[in-house]
Structure formats: structure tokens, C-alpha cells
Design an enzyme around this catalytic site. Structure first.
Site, short mmCIF file in Angstrom:
data_model
loop_
_atom_site.label_atom_id
_atom_site.label_comp_id
_atom_site.label_asym_id
_atom_site.label_seq_id
_atom_site.Cartn_x
_atom_site.Cartn_y
_atom_site.Cartn_z
N ASP A 55 0.85 -1.19 0.00
CA ASP A 55 0.00 0.00 0.00
C ASP A 55 0.89 1.24 0.00
OD1 ASP A 55 -1.77 2.17 0.99
OD2 ASP A 55 -3.19 0.56 1.37
N ARG A 108 -0.81 4.52 0.02
CA ARG A 108 -1.76 5.62 0.12
C ARG A 108 -1.41 6.61 1.23
NH1 ARG A 108 -7.19 2.33 0.45
NH2 ARG A 108 -5.75 0.95 1.57
#
Length: 413
Positions: A324, A326
């Protein structure tokens, strides 16, 4: 006639028009405008340029002769369609580091400088519209939503206010948020963009960066002016872009069903006198991108034994090197911009997002899980993988556990 391009720019004597930036100042004029003018370099006081990822299309339009490089927007009648702020959080340089809280008020706060010739442009725009999704008609038919003839009509039309936000990074604040040195951040940004922004290295006096990445869109349901009032109840969904599901209805994940369910909850809250909010972030495929996302789909489906929950995250990491990107630590900034200190109904099962909000001092009340009946059959692998990895703690996990989830697992929603 060829123009001379300066590839590196070291601090020089500032022109009389150079506007200093005091991030976190008590008002816009004290803070100073953000100027990314390309036609008048002496005015520039930020790194990068406007329009995020779309700046390259602007460059192509100029190169093709479709756009004059000297064009400046006529901002007449572009002021926000709804009043947002100011809120006390705007004056705290630690609270908001990834957007310009004054970015929608350019003509209001800096009209005198624009009239004097400075090229100052908004980074936020606020307008009004209607939306309509087939799922809302389904909710009306099932009796979960009741048309009121104003906010929600019988044909499924919903009144919304919406805001578009381009990213604006205050580099000292970004570095502090992640516990890294500003010089290390600047050098890594310079290196990992293949030297696209030499001012990151050569201009340490410039503290603000307009990165060429996607921003976010906010959808408000109800009276936006009531945000920031502690008595206003708020329902919210923070949704990270999933083009395949959100737009084209792919059933390999729960993204569109959860988005529609979040909108339903937001409409209910607005009908009860509160405000609903959907935050839609341009972070496709956990900010790994759609090409990586599709490569992972192939890897998951073609592995021996087929697509399995126990290898769901491992296959992502094999392709992308990380699960990830983000960075939900930046996500709470938009809530500080809106003056929100409590979310009463939170349409999310992500401990990572929940932990980031709580760490930022935003209280989260009820956490609303996606109903089992809305989970597509092909999305079961995803949900099983998330739950097995500790994705959701129904009672609200302790903060330390949530931060551990955020840093160590980076699970997708």
C-alpha cells in the site's frame, strides 16, 4: 526563437513581487498567496505548478499550439458556491500539510494582488450539482431511503455540494508528519521523480510543493455551512479510487457497493439534519496504480491453487514491492479543513483509516460495516483476506494496534 530554460535555480535576490509564505498564519493575507506562475518566474514562491497530473496535458497543449503559454484564467464568477471556513485548524501548521486551506478563496483574499498583476490561481473549487446512482433507486424501492422531494427525489436524484482539491504540500509539515528529515524528503522526491523538480534540492527557501499527482473530490449532502459546529452530526465515507468497480462495476472487490452504501448513509444523515460527506481520493489501486493492480489480478488468478485469501497481500507485494502507498497519515487534513472534530457514522471497515483519524484527534463514533448482502461473490477472497489480516476491529481497536496495522499491513479498502 528558442527560449532559454534554467534547469537549476539557486536563491537570488528576490523581486519586489516575491510574496513570502507563512504557513499556519491566522489569515490568508498573513499567510501569503501561493504563486506557481510560469510566465513570470520572479513571482514564483512554490515548487512545481498548478493542475497536478494535468499539468503535462497543459504542456502538450502549449507545444501543439492550442494554448498560449501566457494565458491567465479569468476568475470572474468562479467563487465557491458554498461557504467553507475559515476554521481554527487552518491556523495550525501541523494540522494541515497536504492542501491549501485558503485555496478556494483566492479571488476573495488576494484580488488586490491579482489586479496588481500577480498570477495567483485557486487550488480548490466548490460548486453544486446533482448525482444519481442506480443503487439509490434500489434503496428507495427497498424502503431504506425515503424521497423528501428536496434533497432526494423519487427518481433518485440527490442534491450535493462538491469540492475539487488539488494537492499542496508544505514540505516541513510533511516531513514532520512522517518523522523524517526535510532534506531527506526533498532529496528522495527529487531522485524518485528522476530530477523533474531540481528546486527541491536547490531552493530550500521554497517550502511549498505542488506535486503532479491526483487530488480529491468531496461530495457534501446537506447544509455545508453547518460543518465545524460541534452540534452537527456527520456521516462519512473516505473512498480511495477504484475505477474498475466504481465506474465499470467490476465485481472482484467491494469498492462500488461500499461507495453506494456510504452515500446512502450520508443521505440519511442529511435528512436527519446532519451533514453527509464522501471523500473520494485519486489513489487508484492503493496508490500503486491501475497497471500494477491488473498485474496483481493476473498473478492472483494464475497461481497454483487459484485466487486465495492467504496469498492475497503477498501477490501484491511480489509485484509492487509494498502492499500500500496511500499514506493515510495525510488523509485527516481534509477533515481539519472542514472543521470536523467528530464523525458520528463512519462507513468504513479499515482500521488503518480509523487509526489515522484518531491519531489526528478526530473522534469516530459508530463504524458501519458493509452489509454481507452487498458483497459480490467474486469479492469474497478480498474480504476474507482482509478479515484474516486484522483489517477490521468491530469494537474499535486500541490506537497502538491500529497504527501497527497502518504501518505494517497497509490494507486496502
Amino acid at each position: 526563437m528558442a527560449s532559454h530554460i534554467v534547469l537549476t535555480s539557486h536563491p537570488r535576490n528576490r523581486s519586489a513581487q516575491h510574496q513570502p509564505i507563512d504557513w499556519g498564519a491566522p489569515d490568508a493575507r498573513s499567510r501569503g498567496p501561493l504563486i506557481a506562475s510560469l510566465s513570470q518566474p520572479a513571482q514564483r514562491n512554490v515548487i512545481g505548478t498548478h493542475s497536478g497530473a494535468y499539468s503535462l496535458y497543459r504542456a502538450l497543449a502549449v507545444a501543439a499550439g492550442n494554448l498560449q503559454a501566457s494565458h491567465r484564467p479569468d476568475l470572474s464568477n468562479t467563487t465557491p458556491a458554498a461557504v467553507i471556513g475559515p476554521h481554527p485548524q487552518w491556523n495550525d501548521p501541523h494540522r494541515i500539510v497536504s492542501l491549501d486551506p485558503w485555496g478556494h478563496r483566492v479571488t476573495e483574499d488576494f484580488g488586490h494582488l491579482i489586479a496588481a498583476g500577480l498570477d495567483i490561481r485557486p487550488t480548490i473549487a466548490v460548486t453544486r450539482a446533482h448525482i444519481n446512482m442506480p443503487e439509490l433507486l434500489g434503496a428507495i424501492a427497498a424502503g431504506r431511503l425515503i424521497p423528501d422531494g428536496d434533497l432526494l427525489t423519487a427518481n433518485g436524484d440527490v442534491k450535493v455540494t462538491k469540492a475539487a482539491i488539488d494537492p499542496v504540500w508544505y514540505l516541513p509539515g510533511i516531513a514532520e508528519r512522517f518523522g523524517i528529515g526535510e532534506s531527506d524528503l526533498r532529496r528522495t522526491l527529487f531522485e524518485q521523480t528522476a530530477g523533474m523538480f531540481p528546486e527541491l534540492i536547490t531552493r530550500h527557501d521554497l517550502k511549498v510543493f505542488l506535486p503532479p499527482i491526483g487530488g480529491m473530490t468531496l461530495y457534501f449532502f446537506g447544509d455545508v455551512s453547518r460543518l465545524g459546529d460541534p452540534d452537527t452530526k456527520v456521516a462519512c465515507r473516505v473512498h480511495d479510487e477504484c475505477n474498475g468497480s466504481d465506474v465499470f462495476g467490476s465485481d472482484i472487490c467491494t469498492c462500488r457497493p461500499y461507495l453506494a452504501h456510504g452515500i446512502e448513509i450520508c443521505i440519511e444523515m442529511a435528512q436527519q439534519g446532519g451533514v453527509g460527506l464522501v471523500v473520494y481520493n485519486r489513489k487508484e489501486g492503493r496508490a500503486l496504480g491501475e497497471v500494477t493492480k491488473f498485474l496483481v489480478y493476473n498473478a492472483r488468478k494464475r497461481q497454483k491453487g487459484g485466487d486465495r485469501a492467504e496469498t492475497y497481500f503477498a501477490r501484491t507485494e511480489c509485484v509492487a514491492g509494498v502492499q500500500d502507498m496511500r499514506f493515510q497519515e495525510l488523509m485527516p487534513d481534509v477533515f481539519h479543513w472542514l472543521g470536523i472534530t467528530r464523525i458520528d457514522r463512519w462507513a468504513s471497515m479499515s482500521d488503518m483509516k480509523h487509526g489515522a483519524l484518531v491519531a489526528a484527534g478526530i473522534e469516530v463514533g459508530e463504524r458501519v460495516a458493509i452489509p454481507d448482502g452487498l458483497i459480490p461473490a467474486d469479492a469474497r477472497v478480498e474480504m476474507d483476506a482482509k478479515m484474516a489480516a486484522g483489517y477490521f476491529s468491530p469494537g474499535g481497536a486500541p490506537l497502538a494496534t491500529e497504527l501497527e496495522v497502518a504501518k505494517g499491513r497497509g490494507l486496502h479498502e
